[in-house]
Design a protein around this motif. Structure first.
Motif, PDB file in Angstrom:
ATOM      1  N   ALA A  15       0.832  -1.209   0.000  1.00  0.00           N
ATOM      2  CA  ALA A  15       0.000   0.000   0.000  1.00  0.00           C
ATOM      3  C   ALA A  15       0.862   1.254   0.000  1.00  0.00           C
ATOM      4  O   ALA A  15       0.414   2.322  -0.418  1.00  0.00           O
ATOM      5  CB  ALA A  15      -0.923   0.002   1.217  1.00  0.00           C
ATOM      6  N   GLY A  17       5.298   2.849   0.767  1.00  0.00           N
ATOM      7  CA  GLY A  17       6.714   2.588   1.041  1.00  0.00           C
ATOM      8  C   GLY A  17       7.395   1.736  -0.015  1.00  0.00           C
ATOM      9  O   GLY A  17       7.142   1.867  -1.218  1.00  0.00           O
ATOM     10  N   ILE A  18       8.282   0.866   0.464  1.00  0.00           N
ATOM     11  CA  ILE A  18       9.087   0.026  -0.434  1.00  0.00           C
ATOM     12  C   ILE A  18       8.186  -0.899  -1.252  1.00  0.00           C
ATOM     13  O   ILE A  18       8.428  -1.120  -2.448  1.00  0.00           O
ATOM     14  CB  ILE A  18      10.094  -0.800   0.402  1.00  0.00           C
ATOM     15  N   ASP A  37      -2.098  -5.766   0.953  1.00  0.00           N
ATOM     16  CA  ASP A  37      -1.842  -5.107   2.235  1.00  0.00           C
ATOM     17  C   ASP A  37      -2.964  -5.496   3.199  1.00  0.00           C
ATOM     18  O   ASP A  37      -3.966  -6.087   2.788  1.00  0.00           O
ATOM     19  CB  ASP A  37      -1.736  -3.586   2.078  1.00  0.00           C
ATOM     20  N   CYS A  62      -5.218  -8.653   2.847  1.00  0.00           N
ATOM     21  CA  CYS A  62      -4.794  -9.934   3.419  1.00  0.00           C
ATOM     22  C   CYS A  62      -3.791  -9.689   4.532  1.00  0.00           C
ATOM     23  O   CYS A  62      -2.835  -8.940   4.352  1.00  0.00           O
ATOM     24  CB  CYS A  62      -4.151 -10.791   2.315  1.00  0.00           C
ATOM     25  N   ASP A  63      -4.016 -10.344   5.665  1.00  0.00           N
ATOM     26  CA  ASP A  63      -3.007 -10.364   6.732  1.00  0.00           C
ATOM     27  C   ASP A  63      -2.092 -11.548   6.434  1.00  0.00           C
ATOM     28  O   ASP A  63      -2.526 -12.706   6.509  1.00  0.00           O
ATOM     29  CB  ASP A  63      -3.706 -10.534   8.083  1.00  0.00           C
ATOM     30  N   SER A  65       0.058 -13.020   7.994  1.00  0.00           N
ATOM     31  CA  SER A  65       0.328 -13.978   9.071  1.00  0.00           C
ATOM     32  C   SER A  65      -0.842 -14.932   9.328  1.00  0.00           C
ATOM     33  O   SER A  65      -0.759 -15.800  10.195  1.00  0.00           O
ATOM     34  CB  SER A  65       0.683 -13.230  10.366  1.00  0.00           C
ATOM     35  N   ASN A  90       7.424  -8.513   1.481  1.00  0.00           N
ATOM     36  CA  ASN A  90       7.847  -7.178   1.926  1.00  0.00           C
ATOM     37  C   ASN A  90       7.094  -6.688   3.169  1.00  0.00           C
ATOM     38  O   ASN A  90       7.590  -5.818   3.884  1.00  0.00           O
ATOM     39  CB  ASN A  90       7.640  -6.196   0.758  1.00  0.00           C
ATOM     40  N   ALA A  91       5.899  -7.222   3.437  1.00  0.00           N
ATOM     41  CA  ALA A  91       5.089  -6.714   4.563  1.00  0.00           C
ATOM     42  C   ALA A  91       5.917  -6.745   5.842  1.00  0.00           C
ATOM     43  O   ALA A  91       6.620  -7.718   6.115  1.00  0.00           O
ATOM     44  CB  ALA A  91       3.840  -7.568   4.740  1.00  0.00           C
ATOM     45  N   GLY A  92       5.823  -5.659   6.602  1.00  0.00           N
ATOM     46  CA  GLY A  92       6.634  -5.625   7.815  1.00  0.00           C
ATOM     47  C   GLY A  92       6.087  -4.673   8.851  1.00  0.00           C
ATOM     48  O   GLY A  92       5.338  -3.746   8.541  1.00  0.00           O
ATOM     49  N   HIS A 114       6.788 -11.045   9.756  1.00  0.00           N
ATOM     50  CA  HIS A 114       7.961 -11.221   8.883  1.00  0.00           C
ATOM     51  C   HIS A 114       8.209 -12.691   8.543  1.00  0.00           C
ATOM     52  O   HIS A 114       8.341 -13.027   7.357  1.00  0.00           O
ATOM     53  CB  HIS A 114       9.210 -10.627   9.543  1.00  0.00           C
ATOM     54  N   LEU A 140      12.412  -9.492   2.023  1.00  0.00           N
ATOM     55  CA  LEU A 140      13.013  -8.266   2.547  1.00  0.00           C
ATOM     56  C   LEU A 140      13.647  -8.541   3.896  1.00  0.00           C
ATOM     57  O   LEU A 140      12.940  -8.789   4.883  1.00  0.00           O
ATOM     58  CB  LEU A 140      11.944  -7.170   2.661  1.00  0.00           C
ATOM     59  N   SER A 142      17.093  -6.883   6.278  1.00  0.00           N
ATOM     60  CA  SER A 142      17.405  -5.527   6.755  1.00  0.00           C
ATOM     61  C   SER A 142      18.846  -5.493   7.238  1.00  0.00           C
ATOM     62  O   SER A 142      19.381  -6.524   7.678  1.00  0.00           O
ATOM     63  CB  SER A 142      16.483  -5.162   7.910  1.00  0.00           C
ATOM     64  N   TYR A 154      13.035  -7.717  15.763  1.00  0.00           N
ATOM     65  CA  TYR A 154      13.152  -7.408  14.320  1.00  0.00           C
ATOM     66  C   TYR A 154      14.466  -7.968  13.750  1.00  0.00           C
ATOM     67  O   TYR A 154      14.473  -8.537  12.654  1.00  0.00           O
ATOM     68  CB  TYR A 154      13.085  -5.890  14.168  1.00  0.00           C
ATOM     69  N   PRO A 184      17.741  -3.820   3.060  1.00  0.00           N
ATOM     70  CA  PRO A 184      17.930  -2.373   2.973  1.00  0.00           C
ATOM     71  C   PRO A 184      18.600  -1.811   4.226  1.00  0.00           C
ATOM     72  O   PRO A 184      18.436  -2.343   5.326  1.00  0.00           O
ATOM     73  CB  PRO A 184      16.500  -1.827   2.870  1.00  0.00           C
ATOM     74  N   THR A 189      10.684   6.050   4.645  1.00  0.00           N
ATOM     75  CA  THR A 189       9.297   5.578   4.511  1.00  0.00           C
ATOM     76  C   THR A 189       8.563   5.889   5.815  1.00  0.00           C
ATOM     77  O   THR A 189       9.151   6.384   6.772  1.00  0.00           O
ATOM     78  CB  THR A 189       9.236   4.043   4.299  1.00  0.00           C
TER      79      THR A 189
HETATM   80  P1  NAP Z   1       6.029   0.582   5.762  1.00  0.00           P
HETATM   81  O1  NAP Z   1       6.044   1.890   5.074  1.00  0.00           O
HETATM   82  O2  NAP Z   1       5.676   0.538   7.211  1.00  0.00           O
HETATM   83  O3  NAP Z   1       5.096  -0.407   4.923  1.00  0.00           O
HETATM   84  C1  NAP Z   1       4.855  -1.712   5.370  1.00  0.00           C
HETATM   85  C2  NAP Z   1       3.495  -2.144   4.885  1.00  0.00           C
HETATM   86  O4  NAP Z   1       3.278  -3.498   5.334  1.00  0.00           O
HETATM   87  C3  NAP Z   1       2.363  -1.289   5.471  1.00  0.00           C
HETATM   88  O5  NAP Z   1       1.491  -0.868   4.435  1.00  0.00           O
HETATM   89  C4  NAP Z   1       1.684  -2.247   6.441  1.00  0.00           C
HETATM   90  O6  NAP Z   1       0.282  -2.048   6.586  1.00  0.00           O
HETATM   91  C5  NAP Z   1       1.928  -3.585   5.767  1.00  0.00           C
HETATM   92  N1  NAP Z   1       1.714  -4.685   6.684  1.00  0.00           N
HETATM   93  C6  NAP Z   1       2.036  -4.758   8.002  1.00  0.00           C
HETATM   94  N2  NAP Z   1       1.646  -5.911   8.528  1.00  0.00           N
HETATM   95  C7  NAP Z   1       1.051  -6.614   7.532  1.00  0.00           C
HETATM   96  C8  NAP Z   1       0.420  -7.879   7.471  1.00  0.00           C
HETATM   97  N3  NAP Z   1       0.344  -8.675   8.544  1.00  0.00           N
HETATM   98  N4  NAP Z   1      -0.089  -8.289   6.282  1.00  0.00           N
HETATM   99  C9  NAP Z   1      -0.025  -7.482   5.198  1.00  0.00           C
HETATM  100  N5  NAP Z   1       0.557  -6.274   5.187  1.00  0.00           N
HETATM  101  C10 NAP Z   1       1.077  -5.841   6.355  1.00  0.00           C
HETATM  102  O7  NAP Z   1       7.458  -0.142   5.670  1.00  0.00           O
HETATM  103  P2  NAP Z   1       8.677   0.007   4.618  1.00  0.00           P
HETATM  104  O8  NAP Z   1       9.665   0.903   5.221  1.00  0.00           O
HETATM  105  O9  NAP Z   1       8.182   0.227   3.240  1.00  0.00           O
HETATM  106  O10 NAP Z   1       9.301  -1.475   4.746  1.00  0.00           O
HETATM  107  C11 NAP Z   1       8.994  -2.526   3.850  1.00  0.00           C
HETATM  108  C12 NAP Z   1       9.862  -3.730   4.203  1.00  0.00           C
HETATM  109  O11 NAP Z   1      11.237  -3.363   4.170  1.00  0.00           O
HETATM  110  C13 NAP Z   1       9.597  -4.265   5.606  1.00  0.00           C
HETATM  111  O12 NAP Z   1       9.738  -5.670   5.621  1.00  0.00           O
HETATM  112  C14 NAP Z   1      10.716  -3.634   6.417  1.00  0.00           C
HETATM  113  O13 NAP Z   1      11.004  -4.371   7.580  1.00  0.00           O
HETATM  114  C15 NAP Z   1      11.849  -3.650   5.407  1.00  0.00           C
HETATM  115  N6  NAP Z   1      12.894  -2.678   5.684  1.00  0.00           N
HETATM  116  C16 NAP Z   1      12.638  -1.338   5.713  1.00  0.00           C
HETATM  117  C17 NAP Z   1      13.681  -0.443   5.977  1.00  0.00           C
HETATM  118  C18 NAP Z   1      13.479   1.040   6.031  1.00  0.00           C
HETATM  119  O14 NAP Z   1      14.451   1.753   6.357  1.00  0.00           O
HETATM  120  N7  NAP Z   1      12.317   1.577   5.723  1.00  0.00           N
HETATM  121  C19 NAP Z   1      14.978  -0.930   6.211  1.00  0.00           C
HETATM  122  C20 NAP Z   1      15.190  -2.301   6.174  1.00  0.00           C
HETATM  123  C21 NAP Z   1      14.148  -3.171   5.896  1.00  0.00           C
HETATM  124  P3  NAP Z   1      -0.304  -1.141   7.781  1.00  0.00           P
HETATM  125  O15 NAP Z   1       0.093   0.243   7.454  1.00  0.00           O
HETATM  126  O16 NAP Z   1      -1.781  -1.353   7.707  1.00  0.00           O
HETATM  127  O17 NAP Z   1       0.340  -1.645   9.040  1.00  0.00           O
END
Ligand code: NAP
Length: 253
Positions: A15, A17-18, A37, A62-63, A65, A90-92, A114, A140, A142, A154, A184, A189
């Motif tokens: 939805a 971010g990445i 999402d 979809c959740d 988990s 990617n969900a996190g 995750h 994904l 980190s 995490y 990453p 984000t």
């Molecule tokens: P983000 O902006 O928080 O986006 C994550 C998305 O995942 C959100 O839309 C969230 O929905 C969704 N999500 C959470 N739980 C879920 C579930 N159970 N089922 C389906 N969707 C779910 O994060 P991001 O920064 O883009 O990160 C994306 C991935 O990269 C993650 O795995 C994160 O750990 C990894 N990562 C990010 C960074 C960074 O610096 N940003 C660095 C290293 C790794 P809700 O908004 O509804 O919760």
């Protein structure tokens, strides 16, 4: 694959971010994309960006988990778009805290999204990949997999995803399926903004401080990660499997 067939990619947490940047990028590479999402309505912007550019995409709530939701989502994607043979886990979520203050619930939530999420999604999609004799899975990870204060949950999950990736590569390689991990560093984000909020810093100051520690002297953008994922999911990347690519603007300790 005939030249008229379009591969179907699934991107979770897309939805924003990445995940959103990756969905848009994979659509630009010619893939039909299932944008997953938690909240289906929240996927609308990503889907509209793809369809406005002439691509095919659907929003799927979809959740990741939840086993029943994952199975229903993958069945719906196969019916509406075609067999999913590209998967980006990617969900996190973050539930940061120092060990002595971390609740078991915060530990479980992070493991469930995750690790259990990547497991359930990969299991549901691999059937389609094996049938097609082609598959690309990207998980994904980190830079936190190397250890990060306040992230014992995490960092364990993100290190776990690296072992998960390597095992998928060994099990599924003979079916034409590769599995790789993109790890990453700091990417701008909502996730990193939430961390800035939690430590009481403005996001611009937080990013500027992070950039001083990064050799290329800037923080990453979602497109920096989408670009690496596009490589691993490409048709030409079939001999690249079981790898972890740190995309962090420089080497990490
Ligand atoms: P983000 O902006 O928080 O986006 C994550 C998305 O995942 C959100 O839309 C969230 O929905 C969704 N999500 C959470 N739980 C879920 C579930 N159970 N089922 C389906 N969707 C779910 O994060 P991001 O920064 O883009 O990160 C994306 C991935 O990269 C993650 O795995 C994160 O750990 C990894 N990562 C990010 C960074 C960074 O610096 N940003 C660095 C290293 C790794 P809700 O908004 O509804 O919760």
């Amino acid at each position: 694959m005939s030249t008229t067939e379009q591969r179907v990619a699934v991107v979770t947490g897309a939805a924003r971010g990445i995940g959103a940047a990756t969905a848009v990028r994979l659509a630009a590479e010619g893939r039909a994309v299932a944008v997953i999402d938690l909240d289906e309505a929240a996927c609308k912007d990503t889907v509209e960006q793809i369809t406005a550019a002439g691509g095919r995409a659907i929003a799927v709530g979809c959740d990741v988990s939840d086993e029943a939701q994952v199975e229903a989502a993958v069945a719906r994607i196969a019916g509406e778009l075609g067999a999913p043979t590209i998967l980006v886990n990617n969900a996190g979520v973050l539930r940061d805290n120092l060990l002595f203050k971390m609740s078991a619930s915060d530990w479980d939530t992070v493991m469930n999204v995750h690790l259990r999420g990547a497991f359930l999604m990969s299991k549901a999609c691999q059937k389609h990949m094996v049938d097609a004799g082609f598959g690309r899975i990207v998980n994904l990870s980190s830079s936190s997999a190397l250890g990060n204060r306040g992230q014992v949950n995490y960092s364990a999950a993100k290190a776990g995803l690296q072992g998960f990736t390597k095992t998928l590569a060994k099990e599924l390689g003979k079916f034409g399926v590769t599995a790789n991990s993109v790890a990453p560093g700091f990417i701008a984000t909502e996730m990193t903004k939430a961390t800035a909020d939690r430590v009481g810093m403005g996001f611009d100051d937080f990013k500027a401080a992070a950039a001083t520690q990064i050799p290329v002297a800037r923080v990453g953008e979602p497109d920096d990660i989408a670009n690496a994922i596009a490589f691993f999911t490409g048709e030409a990347a079939g001999f690249v499997s079981g790898q972890v690519l740190y995309v962090a603007g420089g080497p990490l300790d």
